[in-house]
Design a protein around this motif. Structure first.
Motif, mmCIF file in Angstrom:
data_model
loop_
_atom_site.group_PDB
_atom_site.id
_atom_site.type_symbol
_atom_site.label_atom_id
_atom_site.label_comp_id
_atom_site.label_asym_id
_atom_site.label_seq_id
_atom_site.Cartn_x
_atom_site.Cartn_y
_atom_site.Cartn_z
ATOM 1 N N HIS A 65 0.828 -1.214 0.000
ATOM 2 C CA HIS A 65 0.000 0.000 0.000
ATOM 3 C C HIS A 65 0.856 1.255 0.000
ATOM 4 O O HIS A 65 0.446 2.289 -0.517
ATOM 5 N N ARG A 66 2.088 1.150 0.559
ATOM 6 C CA ARG A 66 2.979 2.315 0.517
ATOM 7 C C ARG A 66 3.395 2.621 -0.913
ATOM 8 O O ARG A 66 3.459 3.784 -1.327
ATOM 9 N N ILE A 67 3.654 1.568 -1.690
ATOM 10 C CA ILE A 67 4.032 1.781 -3.097
ATOM 11 C C ILE A 67 2.865 2.404 -3.850
ATOM 12 O O ILE A 67 3.041 3.341 -4.626
ATOM 13 N N TRP A 68 1.663 1.887 -3.608
ATOM 14 C CA TRP A 68 0.488 2.448 -4.283
ATOM 15 C C TRP A 68 0.342 3.927 -3.966
ATOM 16 O O TRP A 68 0.114 4.753 -4.852
ATOM 17 N N LYS A 69 0.480 4.267 -2.669
ATOM 18 C CA LYS A 69 0.259 5.658 -2.269
ATOM 19 C C LYS A 69 1.344 6.554 -2.861
ATOM 20 O O LYS A 69 1.057 7.660 -3.334
ATOM 21 N N ASP A 70 2.604 6.064 -2.855
ATOM 22 C CA ASP A 70 3.680 6.843 -3.465
ATOM 23 C C ASP A 70 3.393 7.081 -4.945
ATOM 24 O O ASP A 70 3.541 8.195 -5.446
ATOM 25 N N HIS A 71 2.966 6.018 -5.615
ATOM 26 C CA HIS A 71 2.702 6.155 -7.050
ATOM 27 C C HIS A 71 1.544 7.112 -7.307
ATOM 28 O O HIS A 71 1.578 7.913 -8.239
ATOM 29 N N HIS A 82 5.993 16.174 -1.723
ATOM 30 C CA HIS A 82 6.184 16.249 -3.174
ATOM 31 C C HIS A 82 6.123 17.700 -3.651
ATOM 32 O O HIS A 82 6.962 18.139 -4.431
ATOM 33 N N ALA A 83 5.141 18.455 -3.144
ATOM 34 C CA ALA A 83 4.950 19.820 -3.627
ATOM 35 C C ALA A 83 6.050 20.748 -3.102
ATOM 36 O O ALA A 83 6.621 21.530 -3.861
ATOM 37 N N HIS A 84 6.341 20.637 -1.802
ATOM 38 C CA HIS A 84 7.279 21.595 -1.212
ATOM 39 C C HIS A 84 8.724 21.262 -1.547
ATOM 40 O O HIS A 84 9.511 22.148 -1.842
ATOM 41 N N VAL A 85 9.079 19.989 -1.476
ATOM 42 C CA VAL A 85 10.489 19.618 -1.616
ATOM 43 C C VAL A 85 10.837 19.335 -3.073
ATOM 44 O O VAL A 85 11.814 19.871 -3.594
ATOM 45 N N LEU A 86 10.043 18.507 -3.742
ATOM 46 C CA LEU A 86 10.416 18.106 -5.101
ATOM 47 C C LEU A 86 10.047 19.170 -6.126
ATOM 48 O O LEU A 86 10.794 19.425 -7.048
ATOM 49 N N ASN A 87 8.859 19.786 -5.968
ATOM 50 C CA ASN A 87 8.438 20.776 -6.963
ATOM 51 C C ASN A 87 8.711 22.207 -6.530
ATOM 52 O O ASN A 87 8.341 23.138 -7.242
ATOM 53 N N HIS A 88 9.320 22.391 -5.353
ATOM 54 C CA HIS A 88 9.690 23.720 -4.857
ATOM 55 C C HIS A 88 8.518 24.691 -4.921
ATOM 56 O O HIS A 88 8.655 25.806 -5.415
ATOM 57 N N ASN A 89 7.371 24.259 -4.521
ATOM 58 C CA ASN A 89 6.206 25.133 -4.527
ATOM 59 C C ASN A 89 5.666 25.233 -3.107
ATOM 60 O O ASN A 89 4.883 24.388 -2.681
ATOM 61 N N THR A 112 -5.344 9.742 8.739
ATOM 62 C CA THR A 112 -4.012 9.495 9.269
ATOM 63 C C THR A 112 -2.930 10.233 8.483
ATOM 64 O O THR A 112 -1.761 10.130 8.813
ATOM 65 N N GLY A 113 -3.326 10.945 7.439
ATOM 66 C CA GLY A 113 -2.386 11.825 6.759
ATOM 67 C C GLY A 113 -1.442 11.143 5.789
ATOM 68 O O GLY A 113 -0.517 11.779 5.291
ATOM 69 N N ASP A 114 -1.670 9.884 5.506
ATOM 70 C CA ASP A 114 -0.773 9.151 4.607
ATOM 71 C C ASP A 114 -0.567 9.888 3.297
ATOM 72 O O ASP A 114 0.567 10.071 2.845
ATOM 73 N N ILE A 115 -1.680 10.266 2.675
ATOM 74 C CA ILE A 115 -1.608 10.918 1.371
ATOM 75 C C ILE A 115 -1.171 12.362 1.533
ATOM 76 O O ILE A 115 -0.309 12.849 0.807
ATOM 77 N N ALA A 116 -1.746 13.048 2.535
ATOM 78 C CA ALA A 116 -1.491 14.486 2.680
ATOM 79 C C ALA A 116 -0.012 14.765 2.921
ATOM 80 O O ALA A 116 0.549 15.694 2.324
ATOM 81 N N PHE A 117 0.642 13.956 3.766
ATOM 82 C CA PHE A 117 2.062 14.217 4.054
ATOM 83 C C PHE A 117 2.904 13.978 2.811
ATOM 84 O O PHE A 117 3.862 14.707 2.531
ATOM 85 N N ARG A 118 2.550 12.958 2.042
ATOM 86 C CA ARG A 118 3.288 12.706 0.794
ATOM 87 C C ARG A 118 3.103 13.874 -0.181
ATOM 88 O O ARG A 118 4.043 14.295 -0.860
ATOM 89 N N MET A 119 1.860 14.373 -0.251
ATOM 90 C CA MET A 119 1.572 15.506 -1.147
ATOM 91 C C MET A 119 2.429 16.701 -0.769
ATOM 92 O O MET A 119 3.021 17.353 -1.635
ATOM 93 N N LEU A 120 2.460 17.009 0.532
ATOM 94 C CA LEU A 120 3.220 18.168 0.985
ATOM 95 C C LEU A 120 4.686 18.007 0.637
ATOM 96 O O LEU A 120 5.334 18.937 0.146
ATOM 97 N N GLY A 143 1.636 20.536 -7.015
ATOM 98 C CA GLY A 143 2.579 21.633 -6.844
ATOM 99 C C GLY A 143 3.339 21.987 -8.096
ATOM 100 O O GLY A 143 4.018 23.011 -8.131
ATOM 101 N N LEU A 144 3.255 21.172 -9.146
ATOM 102 C CA LEU A 144 3.974 21.507 -10.378
ATOM 103 C C LEU A 144 3.343 22.743 -10.996
ATOM 104 O O LEU A 144 2.130 22.826 -11.123
ATOM 105 N N SER A 145 4.169 23.697 -11.330
ATOM 106 C CA SER A 145 3.636 24.913 -11.936
ATOM 107 C C SER A 145 4.630 25.435 -12.953
ATOM 108 O O SER A 145 5.828 25.468 -12.703
ATOM 109 N N SER A 146 4.120 25.859 -14.113
ATOM 110 C CA SER A 146 5.014 26.369 -15.146
ATOM 111 C C SER A 146 5.254 27.868 -14.957
ATOM 112 O O SER A 146 6.075 28.438 -15.638
#
Lengths: 260, 432
Positions: free
Chosen positions: B210-216, B253-260, B243-251, B224-227
């Motif tokens: 389920h962790r792989i599914w959620k990551d994917h 991804h958006a803040h660290v990987l997409n710098h948004n 439990t925030g599983d998805i929300a923490f991953r989203m944050l 957070g991707l923005s042109s």
């Protein structure tokens, strides 16, 4: 009676089948006169985003960034690019599909009035038409040629290989169909396979071609098509010889009294 | 040549093989013994329950004689059936003391086929000891009798939807004919009881997949991707994400990987226990991410005015939508709060395409998951509900049609299968 009932059921099945075919809209790997292909492989929203993004490809390549630019230009949000399930590969597929679909009208302008305008010229051979159409299709890559290596890399990713090969097969079928080849024998597969290989290698050659007007690519394409024709005729000759020798051998054995 | 390690490896292999043989030979008995031990302490309570159930059954029988009014607790009848079932007689012969545990460990129950009974009365008023043509023997257990409501003032009458605010009926696991309010209450009960052990259980049930599914899921959404420069702000609503599983991953991804840094996530859940777990887990996030996070206790079928119409960029729901009392209503609500061009994304269990994988998966989900739930979380019935609700959830194609009916546009095939269809990602966009 049992047989009559079986026949009625068969008839009912046969009646039901065309309806099922139409409703399921199974994409066909060949040209069907009775069942024309469904109008578009993209819906309106996808079309809007992709066509806007496609204009940015020469500058930004086949990337998520390009898609995002296209979405904003079409009035959507950055996140709307999620509508396209395959991301950048959707953009590549859009290029392949639009170029393939543009081939039919272009072939009309190329060959359409050819024989009537120049009645002195003999009508073009199928092989010449194939060469001309493959060249026309390669010219469709002109604008994105400097980005095409990236696209080939994406297409070669394992998840996208089936879709890419499918597009290649559809293109080969389209070219041979437009060239007017109507043969339905085992060479159907050989022709399409050979043309796919030649086209793919020419496309790869073109990505490194710096000659004016891609003249070297055209030479390359001609050489490969000639070679495949030569190989084809060689294989045909060998097969004919093997067949003749085998039947002659069988006859010799029969003449000596072997019961074959 | 170093013999020491080789000997050690050889001995380990021999030991493991011997262990496997032992497990294969005696494993079933061990599991049963463990179950008996677990439930030895609860035996007294079980007996009280049984006595009560028997008394209710007697009352019920009288009631049924007078008219075919719906029964509220078939638990007594359930025990009756168990006694007659072959498996149980065998196991009871082995452990005469562990009746309660046995009932939980191995159940073979005659129950109604899911989906055939749509009217609220049809299942409950069915004569209990008669196998009608619509019934079939399930080789796996079901919540249908076990999850019957413990009679309280509000939930004792599942066949009388008039006491709820709306008269529509829905289902709970393999049980039909519940009012929507009641389903909401029961789902709340399930998740109250599993909130503590939720993560551990997810790992055990899905082997960590389920962790792989959620990551994917999060990577494919690319929040957070923005042109544009500076990046445009985005508002994400994570429904049923307690439990925030998805929300923490989203944050991340958006803040660290997409710098948004302008991406804000609202975690919404109907269940306060799950939200509490998420809140405590969020304490370990970086401060900037904590600042971009907010919590909301809300019902997804009628979102509160804190979330106005056309205000959300991305609406996600992961492994939650099948618990909603009214899925089409929730989809319409999602359509309302999303901006034009906003995306609805849903990660949910789905139908397995490969029949071999499907057989193995069914065996695992109906055989092992309730047992794991019983042993690890001490709550069999909640996990029984979980697997049944998965079974009842519509197929990929049908769910895609539901999304389209709510007014969304879907691209391509409209869904993406994960692990051969065990789970699937559905995406839809609100058109301009």
């Amino acid at each position: 009676m049992a047989p009559s009932r079986a026949f009625t059921r068969l008839a009912a099945l046969q009646r039901a089948r065309p309806a099922a075919c139409r409703s399921s809209a199974v994409p066909r790997a060949y040209h069907s006169y009775d069942h024309p292909p469904p109008p578009g492989s993209f819906n309106t929203a996808e079309q809007a985003i992709l066509s806007a993004a496609y204009r940015h490809v020469p500058e930004h390549g086949f990337t998520q960034h390009t898609l995002s630019l296209g979405a904003r230009e079409a009035g959507y949000l950055d996140i709307s690019t999620n509508l396209l399930p395959e991301g950048p590969f959707s953009l590549i597929r859009y290029h392949l599909v639009t170029q393939r679909e543009a081939l039919a009208p272009r072939s009309e302008t190329v060959f359409g009035g050819g024989s009537e305008k120049n009645p002195g010229h003999p009508p073009l051979q199928v092989s010449d038409k194939v060469e001309r159409l493959a060249w026309e299709r390669l010219q469709g890559n002109k604008d994105v040629n400097h980005r095409w290596q990236e696209a080939l890399a994406v297409m070669a990713q394992p998840t996208h290989v089936p879709a890419s090969l499918r597009e290649l097969a559809l293109l080969a079928d389209e070219i041979i169909y437009l060239a007017g080849d109507a043969s339905v024998d085992p060479s159907w597969y050989a022709k399409r396979g050979a043309l796919s290989t030649v086209y793919a290698s020419s496309e790869l050659f073109m990505t490194n071609d710096r000659s004016p007007g891609f003249g070297e690519t055209r030479q390359f394409l001609r050489r490969r098509l000639d070679e495949s024709a030569r190989v084809g005729s060689a294989i045909g000759n060998v097969a004919q010889w093997v067949g003749f020798t085998a039947s002659a051998g069988v006859n010799v054995l029969r003449s000596t009294g072997v019961r074959i | 040549m170093a013999t020491g390690p080789n000997v050690a490896i050889g001995l380990t292999v021999i030991f493991l093989v011997a262990l496997c043989c032992c497990v294969a030979y005696k494993g079933k008995v061990w599991v049963k013994q463990f179950a008996v031990m677990m439930f030895e302490s609860k035996k007294a309570q079980q007996q009280v329950n049984q006595r009560r159930a028997r008394r209710e059954e007697r009352e019920l029988a009288e009631e049924e004689e007078s008219d075919l009014s719906p029964s509220s607790n078939p638990r007594g009848g359930h025990i009756h059936k168990l006694r007659s079932s072959k498996t149980n007689i065998k196991t009871m012969a082995v452990h005469p003391a562990g009746t309660g545990a046995m009932r939980a460990a191995v159940r073979t129950i005659i129950s109604s086929r899911p989906g055939t009974t749509t009217t609220p009365h049809s299942f409950i008023s069915r004569p209990r000891h008669v196998t009608t043509p619509t019934t079939k023997i399930k080789t796996f257990c079901t919540t249908t009798p076990a999850r019957a409501p413990i009679p309280t003032s509000s939930t004792s009458s599942p066949a009388q939807p008039s006491d709820s605010s709306n008269g529509r009926t829905t289902h709970f696991g393999f049980q039909d004919g519940l009012s929507e309010t009641e389903k909401t209450e029961r789902v709340a009960g399930v998740f109250h009881s599993v909130a503590e052990s939720y993560d551990r259980m997810n790992d055990l049930m899905s082997f960590g997949v389920h962790r792989i599914w959620k990551d994917h899921f999060v990577t494919s959404l690319n929040p957070g991707l923005s042109s544009a420069t500076p990046p445009t702000p985005q508002r994400i609503l994570d429904i049923a994400g307690g439990t925030g599983d998805i929300a923490f991953r989203m944050l991340h991804h958006a803040h660290v990987l997409n710098h948004n840094p302008n991406v804000h996530v609202t975690i919404s859940d109907i269940n306060a226990s799950m939200l509490a777990v998420g809140k405590s887990r969020s304490q370990s996030l970086p401060a900037s991410q904590q600042a971009a996070l907010s919590f909301l206790k809300a019902d997804a079928t009628s979102l509160p005015p804190q979330i106005p119409s056309a205000s959300i960029d991305l609406y996600t729901v992961a492994f939650g939508i099948r618990n909603f009392a009214n899925i089409p209503l929730a989809l319409r609500e999602a359509h309302r709060v999303l901006k034009p061009g906003g995306v609805f994304a849903c990660l949910e269990f789905s139908k397995v395409n490969n029949f071999v994988l499907d057989a193995a998966y069914k065996r695992w989900s109906f055989g092992a998951i309730p047992l794991i739930g019983q042993l690890v979380a001490g709550d069999r019935d909640s996990y029984q509900y979980l697997v049944e609700s998965i079974e009842r959830f519509p197929s990929q194609e049908r769910f895609r049609r539901m999304i389209e009916d709510a007014g969304f546009v879907v691209g391509g095939r409209g869904y993406e299968d994960l692990t051969g269809g065990v789970a699937a990602i559905h995406k839809g966009m609100k058109p301009l």
